[in-house]
Design a protein around this motif. Structure first.
Motif, PDB file in Angstrom:
ATOM      1  N   CYS A  79       0.804  -1.167  -0.061  1.00  0.00           N
ATOM      2  CA  CYS A  79       0.031   0.066   0.000  1.00  0.00           C
ATOM      3  C   CYS A  79       0.691   1.180   0.108  1.00  0.00           C
ATOM      4  CB  CYS A  79      -0.844  -0.064   1.184  1.00  0.00           C
ATOM      5  SG  CYS A  79      -2.262   1.163   1.084  1.00  0.00           S
ATOM      6  N   CYS A 132     -13.602  -2.700  10.922  1.00  0.00           N
ATOM      7  CA  CYS A 132     -12.313  -2.365  11.746  1.00  0.00           C
ATOM      8  C   CYS A 132     -12.313  -3.065  13.072  1.00  0.00           C
ATOM      9  CB  CYS A 132     -11.935  -1.008  11.674  1.00  0.00           C
ATOM     10  SG  CYS A 132     -12.175  -0.116  10.354  1.00  0.00           S
ATOM     11  N   GLN A 160     -14.843  -5.643   7.326  1.00  0.00           N
ATOM     12  CA  GLN A 160     -14.274  -4.503   6.645  1.00  0.00           C
ATOM     13  C   GLN A 160     -13.038  -3.699   7.377  1.00  0.00           C
ATOM     14  OE1 GLN A 160     -17.489  -1.765   5.282  1.00  0.00           O
ATOM     15  NE2 GLN A 160     -18.052  -3.131   3.536  1.00  0.00           N
ATOM     16  N   ALA A 161     -11.921  -3.444   6.489  1.00  0.00           N
ATOM     17  CA  ALA A 161     -10.956  -2.873   7.256  1.00  0.00           C
ATOM     18  C   ALA A 161     -10.052  -2.090   6.488  1.00  0.00           C
ATOM     19  CB  ALA A 161     -10.051  -4.154   8.176  1.00  0.00           C
ATOM     20  N   SER A 162      -9.371  -1.151   6.918  1.00  0.00           N
ATOM     21  CA  SER A 162      -8.467  -0.279   6.013  1.00  0.00           C
ATOM     22  C   SER A 162      -7.135  -1.018   6.151  1.00  0.00           C
ATOM     23  CB  SER A 162      -8.132   1.109   6.682  1.00  0.00           C
ATOM     24  OG  SER A 162      -7.193   1.666   6.113  1.00  0.00           O
ATOM     25  N   GLU A 163      -6.483  -1.090   4.748  1.00  0.00           N
ATOM     26  CA  GLU A 163      -5.072  -1.589   4.642  1.00  0.00           C
ATOM     27  C   GLU A 163      -3.945  -0.910   5.245  1.00  0.00           C
ATOM     28  OE1 GLU A 163      -4.522  -2.385   0.470  1.00  0.00           O
ATOM     29  OE2 GLU A 163      -6.098  -3.611   0.215  1.00  0.00           O
ATOM     30  N   LEU A 211      -5.373  -4.141  10.963  1.00  0.00           N
ATOM     31  CA  LEU A 211      -5.599  -4.857   9.793  1.00  0.00           C
ATOM     32  C   LEU A 211      -5.377  -6.284  10.208  1.00  0.00           C
ATOM     33  CD1 LEU A 211      -6.064  -5.312   6.892  1.00  0.00           C
ATOM     34  CD2 LEU A 211      -3.674  -4.610   6.547  1.00  0.00           C
ATOM     35  N   ARG A 219      -7.566  -9.697   9.851  1.00  0.00           N
ATOM     36  CA  ARG A 219      -7.262 -10.877   8.598  1.00  0.00           C
ATOM     37  C   ARG A 219      -6.803 -12.278   9.378  1.00  0.00           C
ATOM     38  NH1 ARG A 219      -2.714  -9.452   4.594  1.00  0.00           N
ATOM     39  NH2 ARG A 219      -1.181  -9.462   6.365  1.00  0.00           N
ATOM     40  N   LEU A 229     -13.866 -10.804   3.853  1.00  0.00           N
ATOM     41  CA  LEU A 229     -13.007  -9.638   4.369  1.00  0.00           C
ATOM     42  C   LEU A 229     -12.776  -8.809   3.194  1.00  0.00           C
ATOM     43  CD1 LEU A 229     -11.020  -8.315   6.473  1.00  0.00           C
ATOM     44  CD2 LEU A 229      -9.278  -9.972   5.378  1.00  0.00           C
ATOM     45  N   GLN A 230     -13.182  -7.702   3.356  1.00  0.00           N
ATOM     46  CA  GLN A 230     -12.931  -6.669   2.410  1.00  0.00           C
ATOM     47  C   GLN A 230     -12.074  -5.672   2.997  1.00  0.00           C
ATOM     48  OE1 GLN A 230     -17.068  -4.916   1.746  1.00  0.00           O
ATOM     49  NE2 GLN A 230     -17.466  -6.937   0.686  1.00  0.00           N
ATOM     50  N   THR A 231     -11.064  -4.996   1.929  1.00  0.00           N
ATOM     51  CA  THR A 231     -10.183  -3.792   2.526  1.00  0.00           C
ATOM     52  C   THR A 231      -9.873  -2.803   1.767  1.00  0.00           C
ATOM     53  OG1 THR A 231      -8.062  -5.000   1.658  1.00  0.00           O
ATOM     54  CG2 THR A 231      -8.716  -5.750   3.982  1.00  0.00           C
ATOM     55  N   TRP A 232      -9.613  -1.724   2.326  1.00  0.00           N
ATOM     56  CA  TRP A 232      -9.555  -0.424   1.495  1.00  0.00           C
ATOM     57  C   TRP A 232      -8.313   0.010   1.818  1.00  0.00           C
ATOM     58  CZ3 TRP A 232     -14.342  -2.431   2.327  1.00  0.00           C
ATOM     59  CH2 TRP A 232     -15.171  -2.033   1.274  1.00  0.00           C
TER      60      TRP A 232
END
Length: 377
Positions: A35, A222, A292-295, A300, A304, A319-322
């Motif tokens: 990232c 998160c 859902q979480a931020s990378e 994080l 995971r 699991l969805q990450t942004w």
């Protein structure tokens, strides 16, 4: 004397390893996503500016004043926003005499028999139904569900487990009560963010173990999932997390055994306790769950690790990450397009897992945009 001291040290080491810390989940780790730094757009700069202003304000405050400042900051996140939902405070007692505090959040057309229990975040020390209206109103609007946001007891005024007990009681109550009084439900969802996301995941296992009607689905934004302080992102993402980094980064410099004993002495909390660290529990036979979480956030790898363990246990999980999002960026809707994207993903996930409404319901209610009575501020 030497042997007594040695025996005491060995005993403390064993207690730390097997009683306080819990299982080692490093086998679930994979390299962090690539990232690279990116230039924030105007909306992100405004969000980052608000967080930086708060961090400057509370930097040198004593603990008690920092808690008060955190509570005030969370309550101000929704200031100036227009909500497309009705808010109805509730303070009542259940059949066993336990008090229940929170508020119903219902968008126009929401089905009172399709219920969503929302558990707010705030490091178990802050937050309330009022502070999280931005999230709860959007959830009701997008899903057509009646949302109950519970006000659970907070630390340091109360023990950690008292707050979780309040969430458990709210879950039991929602199984037989809707916004208009006692009524059966057609579907049930649990959702929460950060510390409330941890409570959400703990509730799934608790309902399973107590043979209660399981939730049809769960959403954790998160989530913490584990207090062992061992996940790699806690340190790797320290500098890239503008919310948790300044607030809790100092904890990463404390030797972990001291953290475990400090948590036990100050809060009677063990990282090995699945109620505190749902990652430590069995994750088999759980309902469909979206995380859902931020990378770039510190938590994080907590998310995971939980997702991988649940998947290996056979529980349906997504699991969805942004990239480059602040912790619980969902607060900043509609300012951040990524927040709206996350909410749309939640709506799609729940539409695919939760029974649809059976028809129109009478859900008339009076809008109340004031702070709910009994809210913890």
């Amino acid at each position: 004397m030497f042997w007594l001291i040695l025996a005491a040290l060995v005993l403390m080491a064993l207690l730390t390893r097997f009683w306080l810390r819990g299982s080692n989940h490093s086998h679930l780790d994979t390299p962090l996503p690539d990232c690279p730094p990116a230039t924030p757009d105007e909306a992100q700069r405004r969000v980052l500016g608000r967080l930086a202003e708060f961090n400057r304000m509370e930097r040198n405050l004593p603990f008690r004043q920092r808690v008060d400042a955190m509570r005030q900051m969370l309550d101000q996140l929704g200031d100036g926003k227009t909500f497309k939902a009705h808010f109805r405070p509730l303070v009542t007692c259940d059949a066993h005499g336990h008090s229940l505090d929170g508020e119903w959040v219902m968008a126009d057309g929401a089905d009172p028999d399709r219920r969503l229990l929302y558990v707010h975040g705030g490091a178990w020390m802050a937050g309330s139904a009022y502070s999280h209206r931005t999230i709860t109103s959007r959830l009701s609007e997008l899903t057509g569900m009646a949302v109950f946001a519970v006000n659970y007891r907070l630390f340091p005024e109360h023990r950690f487990h008292q707050g979780l007990t309040d969430c458990q009681q709210a879950y039991r109550w929602l199984l037989t009560n809707g916004p208009h009084g006692p009524a059966p439900l057609t579907s049930m969802v649990i959702a929460g963010d950060s510390a409330g996301g941890s409570h959400t995941l703990a509730l799934l296992a608790w309902a399973r173990d107590h043979r209660l009607r399981p939730a049809d689905a769960a959403v954790a934004l998160c989530p913490s999932t584990d207090l062992s302080f061992t996940s790699p992102s806690l340190r790797a993402n320290l500098a890239s997390d503008p919310m948790l980094g300044p607030a809790f980064g100092a904890l990463t410099r404390v030797p972990r055994p001291l953290l475990y004993w400090g948590l036990w002495v100050l809060a009677r909390v063990r990282a090995a306790d699945p109620a505190v660290s749902p990652l430590q529990d069995s994750l088999a036979n759980l309902p469909p769950t979206l995380i859902q979480a931020s990378e770039t956030e510190m938590l994080l790898d907590n998310a995971r690790r939980y997702a991988r363990k649940a998947e290996r246990a056979g529980s349906p999980i997504e699991l969805q990450t942004w990239p480059h999002m602040v912790h619980v960026w969902h607060f900043f809707t509609p300012e951040l397009p990524q927040a709206e994207e996350a909410f749309r993903n939640i709506a799609r996930f729940l539409a695919s897992t939760v029974p649809a409404s059976t028809g129109p319901k009478n859900n008339a209610s009076t809008a109340d945009t004031s702070r709910p009575s009994g809210a913890i501020l």
